[in-house]
Each structure stands twice: as C-alpha cells, then as structure tokens.
Write an enzyme that holds these catalytic residues in place. Sequence first.
Site, PDB file in Angstrom:
ATOM      1  N   GLN A 131       0.852  -1.188   0.000  1.00 23.55           N
ATOM      2  CA  GLN A 131       0.000   0.000   0.000  1.00 23.55           C
ATOM      3  C   GLN A 131       0.895   1.248   0.000  1.00 23.55           C
ATOM      4  OE1 GLN A 131      -2.258   1.646   3.361  1.00 23.55           O
ATOM      5  NE2 GLN A 131      -4.111   1.484   2.126  1.00 23.55           N
ATOM      6  N   GLY A 134      -9.519  -6.118   8.492  1.00 20.88           N
ATOM      7  CA  GLY A 134      -8.362  -5.533   9.158  1.00 20.88           C
ATOM      8  C   GLY A 134      -8.163  -6.204  10.497  1.00 20.88           C
ATOM      9  N   TYR A 163      -4.977  10.795   4.923  1.00 25.23           N
ATOM     10  CA  TYR A 163      -3.671  11.169   4.389  1.00 25.23           C
ATOM     11  C   TYR A 163      -3.762  12.131   3.181  1.00 25.23           C
ATOM     12  CZ  TYR A 163      -0.923   8.008   7.424  1.00 25.23           C
ATOM     13  OH  TYR A 163      -0.275   7.403   8.477  1.00 25.23           O
TER      14      TYR A 163
HETATM   15  C1  LIG Z   1      -4.006  -1.224  13.619  1.00 25.68           C
HETATM   16  C2  LIG Z   1      -4.656  -0.686  12.364  1.00 25.68           C
HETATM   17  C3  LIG Z   1      -3.864  -0.024  11.439  1.00 25.68           C
HETATM   18  C4  LIG Z   1      -4.433   0.436  10.235  1.00 25.68           C
HETATM   19  N1  LIG Z   1      -3.625   1.013   9.290  1.00 25.68           N
HETATM   20  C5  LIG Z   1      -4.118   1.288   8.054  1.00 25.68           C
HETATM   21  C6  LIG Z   1      -3.258   1.680   7.003  1.00 25.68           C
HETATM   22  O1  LIG Z   1      -2.029   1.755   7.145  1.00 25.68           O
HETATM   23  N2  LIG Z   1      -3.825   1.924   5.789  1.00 25.68           N
HETATM   24  C7  LIG Z   1      -5.168   1.828   5.589  1.00 25.68           C
HETATM   25  O2  LIG Z   1      -5.631   2.065   4.474  1.00 25.68           O
HETATM   26  N3  LIG Z   1      -6.002   1.453   6.571  1.00 25.68           N
HETATM   27  C8  LIG Z   1      -5.505   1.157   7.792  1.00 25.68           C
HETATM   28  N4  LIG Z   1      -6.337   0.677   8.776  1.00 25.68           N
HETATM   29  C9  LIG Z   1      -7.759   0.467   8.462  1.00 25.68           C
HETATM   30  C10 LIG Z   1      -7.998  -0.967   7.993  1.00 25.68           C
HETATM   31  O3  LIG Z   1      -7.350  -1.234   6.758  1.00 25.68           O
HETATM   32  C11 LIG Z   1      -9.502  -1.205   7.774  1.00 25.68           C
HETATM   33  O4  LIG Z   1      -9.969  -0.298   6.787  1.00 25.68           O
HETATM   34  C12 LIG Z   1     -10.286  -1.016   9.062  1.00 25.68           C
HETATM   35  O5  LIG Z   1      -9.630  -1.650  10.157  1.00 25.68           O
HETATM   36  C13 LIG Z   1     -11.710  -1.561   8.936  1.00 25.68           C
HETATM   37  O6  LIG Z   1     -11.693  -2.966   8.702  1.00 25.68           O
HETATM   38  P1  LIG Z   1     -12.044  -3.989   9.895  1.00 25.68           P
HETATM   39  O7  LIG Z   1     -13.370  -3.543  10.442  1.00 25.68           O
HETATM   40  O8  LIG Z   1     -12.072  -5.332   9.266  1.00 25.68           O
HETATM   41  O9  LIG Z   1     -10.952  -3.856  10.932  1.00 25.68           O
HETATM   42  C14 LIG Z   1      -5.820   0.258   9.991  1.00 25.68           C
HETATM   43  C15 LIG Z   1      -6.597  -0.389  10.954  1.00 25.68           C
HETATM   44  C16 LIG Z   1      -6.037  -0.879  12.115  1.00 25.68           C
HETATM   45  C17 LIG Z   1      -6.892  -1.621  13.117  1.00 25.68           C
END
Ligand SMILES: Cc1cc2nc3c(=O)[nH]c(=O)nc-3n(C[C@H](O)[C@H](O)[C@H](O)COP(=O)(O)O)c2cc1C
Length: 360
Positions: free
Chosen positions: A98, A318, A178
């Site tokens: 990414q 995530g 971002y």
């Molecule tokens: C610890 C953590 C770090 C994350 N870092 C990023 C990131 O670097 N880039 C990004 O696009 N989303 C990031 N996210 C968002 C996740 O990609 C995802 O969109 C979000 O957690 C929702 O999905 P989920 O409900 O399955 O966790 C992060 C989420 C978590 C929990």
Amino acid sequence: MSLFSSFKLGQLDLPNRIVMASMTRGRARNSGLVPTELHARYYSQRATAGLIVTEAVWVSPRAIGFTNVPGLFTSEQVAGWLRVTDAVHAAGGRIYAQLAHSGAVSHPDFFGGALPLAPSAINPRLQSFTPGGFKQTVTPRAMTLTDIRETIGEYAAAARNARIAGFDGVELHAATTYLLPEFLNSALNLRTDDYGGSAENRSRIVLDVLDALIREWGPGRIGIKVAPVFEMGGFGPTSETVATYDYLASRLDLLPLSYLQIVRAARDLSGTPVERLQDTVRYFRARYRGALIANLGFNQITASEIIESGLADLVSFGTPFIGNPDLVRRFRRNLPIASSERSTYYQGDAQGYIDYSPID
Ligand SMILES: Cc1cc2nc3c(=O)[nH]c(=O)nc-3n(C[C@H](O)[C@H](O)[C@H](O)COP(=O)(O)O)c2cc1C
C-alpha cells in the site's frame, strides 16, 4: 460464489475472496525504516488470505507521518521488502504494497523542523505519532505545482521499487486522512489552480498518480482504497463529497485497475451531506464496473452475504487478521475468532505481532 471461491483479481488468481486490509503496525524500529525479519514472519503467517495488502508504506522521506513505519524509497527498504515478499510467496500467498503519503497528518519533527506538505495551509487538527509520542498536527505548507509534480514522481518511483521488491501489485492509499483524501476534501483543499475548486480538480492528483502507477506497471496491478464517508475529528465529509466521489468513480471506471476498495459507512448517515452514500458499497457498484472489495466491520456471515448478493467481489478484514493469522481457515471451519491486544496495534515488537497462533 462464496467467500471461499476463487477470483481473478487483475493479473492474479486468488484462491478465495478474503483480503487482509492494510494495517500500520509500527514495527520498522530502525533508522532506515526497513522492514525486518519480523515483517516477513508476520505477513507470511497470514499467507492464506486471498490477497494481503501491506501496511501503508511511505513513498518518499517527505511522505512520512507516523513513527516506525517502513518506506519503499531506498535500496535497503527494497531489499527488506524482497525478504517479505519471498516469505509470503514461499508460503503460497500474494501481496500488494500500500503506497502512502501522510500529507498534513504529519509533524515537523519528521522533517528537521520543516512543515509537512498538504493541498492547502489548513491544520487538519489531528494527531501524528512521532518518535516523541502523539503530537498535534500543525498548519502545513501548501504544495506548489512543482511539489505536486515531484510527489507524483515519488509514487511512480515507489511502484517501480515495489515491482523490484517482488510485490504482486500496489494499492494506492486514498482512504482516511492522508494526502490524497486531503485533496479530495473541500474543507482541506482550498486551491484555486487545477488541483482544487471542483470535483474534477480535487480528483486530479489521484488520477495523475494512478496514471503514473499504471504507466509504471501496466494493467491489472494497481488497486485503490477510498473512504468517502470516513470521519475523524474535524476531518470528514462535506457538501462536496458526493459530487467529488461521483466524478472520481466515473473516472476510475475507465482505468485498467485491479480493484476499487471501499470503506463503507460505520454509522447512520441520515441528515448528513453524504446520506446517499449510506449503502456505500452498493453506491459504488452502480458506478464502477471493475472488481470491488468491501471493507469495514465485516464478519464471516456479513462477508458471505455481500459476496453472495453480488454487491462485492471480495471482502477485506483488518482487525480480525491481527489476532487470527489463520483467519481463512477459521472461517472455513467455523472455528472461534480470537480478539487481539489493542495496546500493541501501532507499536511494540514481536509481542502482539507475530505471537498469535493458528488454532489447532
Ligand atoms: C491497527 C490498524 C492499522 C491500520 N492502518 C491502516 C493503514 O495503514 N492503511 C489503511 O488504508 N487502513 C488502515 N487501517 C484500516 C484498515 O485497513 C480497515 O480499513 C479497518 O480496520 C476496517 O476494517 P475492519 O473492520 O475489518 O478492521 C488500519 C486499521 C487498524 C486496526
């Protein structure tokens, strides 16, 4: 069609529809921001995902905005990532990098006192995780047209490096807070040149970057992640959001991307300017003919439903992947899903990173 059926995503054949979403984990604890053996372990443990998307990775030194996050702009970083992609491929997986630029959600501590870059000189009033802890963002410096041109070049160079490092493709981070979502946001982008002032102009840098990435790598290797209704602090949708993403979707539809990943609404949007985006995935399904990845808050049941309904082609997870390296197997066998320790999400070492075990 089910979560466990195969899917052709761009140039890749995926064995299932379960994607590991990008997650910043802050484990590149070295001055060169080089991914280490820990990263190789962490990602290869999760290689049964149909596709892994790495944590947000900086495209240049100017893109940094969060401590201990690896880059993809030096030969040491490329060598570090090559070990990661080798490990994932050896374990039978597929992995995209990414590509990210933090824009205004950064801090002068990362730049020897210089200001972070952003579309306009507006403080997003968020926090940046610096080596000295969380600090309030400052008023950034508005990018010149030369800065924009150079930044597009930095994304292209990072894509070139990703290819050398053995990745299967790259995902453009245009989600959350971002640089690119700042350009898409009419409250943070007050530019009066070609990069602001209208839906078309606010979308321009995203499309310029995608063009550069596609030129670098060809069709079917570039995905994009967007989060049109995401909000955090003062950063959120405006009265221009729907028009901006309508335009963006109409243009993405014409590009040879491997996918569009949508972060859906996390709450009831009634009465907000983005009410029409409530059913976020359906909204984009009607406007984008390529592969769609749905994200946010899915579990095995809701993910299966959205795939079986045909609204999304894949679902990304995530948080569930943090504590469940074998998430695919747990879903397939209806095994319990483990929770994970939040205090180690964004910082720490091996603990809370590579020590979650597959279930017996
Ligand atoms: C610890 C953590 C770090 C994350 N870092 C990023 C990131 O670097 N880039 C990004 O696009 N989303 C990031 N996210 C968002 C996740 O990609 C995802 O969109 C979000 O957690 C929702 O999905 P989920 O409900 O399955 O966790 C992060 C989420 C978590 C929990």
